[in-house]
Enzyme design. Structure first.
Site, PDB file in Angstrom:
ATOM      1  N   CYS A 170       0.823  -1.198   0.084  1.00 43.02           N
ATOM      2  CA  CYS A 170       0.078  -0.015  -0.162  1.00 43.02           C
ATOM      3  C   CYS A 170       0.978   1.110   0.092  1.00 43.02           C
ATOM      4  O   CYS A 170       1.501   1.558  -0.902  1.00 43.02           O
ATOM      5  CB  CYS A 170      -0.984  -0.005   1.178  1.00 43.02           C
ATOM      6  SG  CYS A 170      -2.413   1.027   0.932  1.00 43.02           S
ATOM      7  N   HIS A 201      -3.321  -5.500   1.298  1.00 41.98           N
ATOM      8  CA  HIS A 201      -2.599  -5.753   2.388  1.00 41.98           C
ATOM      9  C   HIS A 201      -2.381  -7.375   2.633  1.00 41.98           C
ATOM     10  O   HIS A 201      -3.228  -7.794   3.584  1.00 41.98           O
ATOM     11  CB  HIS A 201      -3.059  -5.074   3.719  1.00 41.98           C
ATOM     12  CG  HIS A 201      -2.615  -3.631   3.577  1.00 41.98           C
ATOM     13  ND1 HIS A 201      -2.035  -2.906   4.658  1.00 41.98           N
ATOM     14  CD2 HIS A 201      -3.553  -2.467   2.967  1.00 41.98           C
ATOM     15  CE1 HIS A 201      -2.030  -1.711   4.293  1.00 41.98           C
ATOM     16  NE2 HIS A 201      -3.280  -1.444   3.272  1.00 41.98           N
ATOM     17  N   GLU A 211      -0.403  -8.607   4.879  1.00 41.52           N
ATOM     18  CA  GLU A 211       0.105  -8.703   6.215  1.00 41.52           C
ATOM     19  C   GLU A 211      -1.365  -9.025   7.304  1.00 41.52           C
ATOM     20  O   GLU A 211      -1.427  -9.533   8.279  1.00 41.52           O
ATOM     21  CB  GLU A 211       0.821  -7.936   6.846  1.00 41.52           C
ATOM     22  CG  GLU A 211       0.019  -6.278   7.103  1.00 41.52           C
ATOM     23  CD  GLU A 211      -0.178  -5.562   6.014  1.00 41.52           C
ATOM     24  OE1 GLU A 211      -0.320  -4.377   6.116  1.00 41.52           O
ATOM     25  OE2 GLU A 211      -0.284  -6.070   4.684  1.00 41.52           O
TER      26      GLU A 211
END
Length: 235
Positions: free
Chosen positions: A87, A196, A198
């Site tokens: 991002c 994202h 993660e």
């Protein structure tokens, strides 16, 4: 071998701790790094995390791309170190000219947050080897400046050289040209994407799946891919 992957914190970073957690879940050791230093602390790989560095003033990622530590990031990229920009980190990589093109305000001029389907286009990078080409995955997306742009010459080069790593599937959430959600460099060590990964590494915290709510862990393969590539390179 203990793989050590650094996560750089900038003023306004929001997802640096999440990235550290993902690295740990993937079996590596996360190392906290600071934007104002010139020390990568001997790490094997790097993550530039999401957030709103410097408040997204000027352009998202533009000021962070000039941070002191980015000189070391550029050197590490040139030497083949695996580097992932997530991002805001993707925006930094583009602003630092480590990846081509640019990122602008979403086409609908609104911040968007959703679980987004992606198609894996390139599995020959340090961060995508545990996927299969054409595989569809679901990764959380949250951005206001995620519209990928590039001129016609750059778009032709990206497509011709297979540098598109991920494309949006089902819906293009921010107006990115050619549905581009993520890119790789020619060498395959630098990857950037707007979603994202993660946030999709542990059951109970990821996107909903047909199996159960919050059970999606498609993001984990980004980090295990990097760990495997580093272990393989050291063998």
């Amino acid at each position: 071998m203990t793989v050590r992957i650094g996560v750089i914190t900038f003023p306004g970073s929001l997802d640096d701790r999440d990235a550290q957690r993902a690295i740990r879940v993937a079996g590596a050791e996360p190392v906290a790094l600071w934007h104002g230093e010139h020390d990568l602390k001997g790490v094997d790989g790097l993550v530039l995390p999401g957030g709103f560095s410097y408040g997204d003033y000027l352009r998202a990622g533009a000021i962070a791309a000039l941070a002191p530590i980015m000189a070391e990031v550029k050197d590490a990229a040139a030497q083949g170190m695996p580097i992932l920009g997530i991002c805001n980190g993707f925006q930094m990589l583009v602003e630092a000219h480590l990846l081509p093109g640019g990122l602008i305000r979403n086409a609908h001029q609104q911040f968007i947050c959703r679980d987004q389907r992606l198609r894996v286009e390139n599995t020959s990078t340090a961060w995508t080897s545990h996927f299969t080409e054409g595989q569809e995955i679901v990764i959380p997306l949250k951005n206001g400046d995620g519209g990928y742009i590039a001129d016609d010459e750059t778009r032709a080069r990206i497509e011709g050289e297979g540098l598109v790593a991920f494309r949006y599937v089902g819906v293009n959430p921010n107006g990115s040209v050619d549905d581009i959600a993520g890119l790789t460099n020619e060498r395959g060590n630098v990857v950037g994407l707007m979603p994202h990964p993660e946030h999709a590494v542990e059951p109970g915290f990821g996107p909903d799946t047909a199996v159960a709510m919050r059970s999606g862990v498609d993001g984990l393969s980004f980090f295990t891919s990097a760990v495997a590539s580093l272990v393989g390179a050291a063998a």
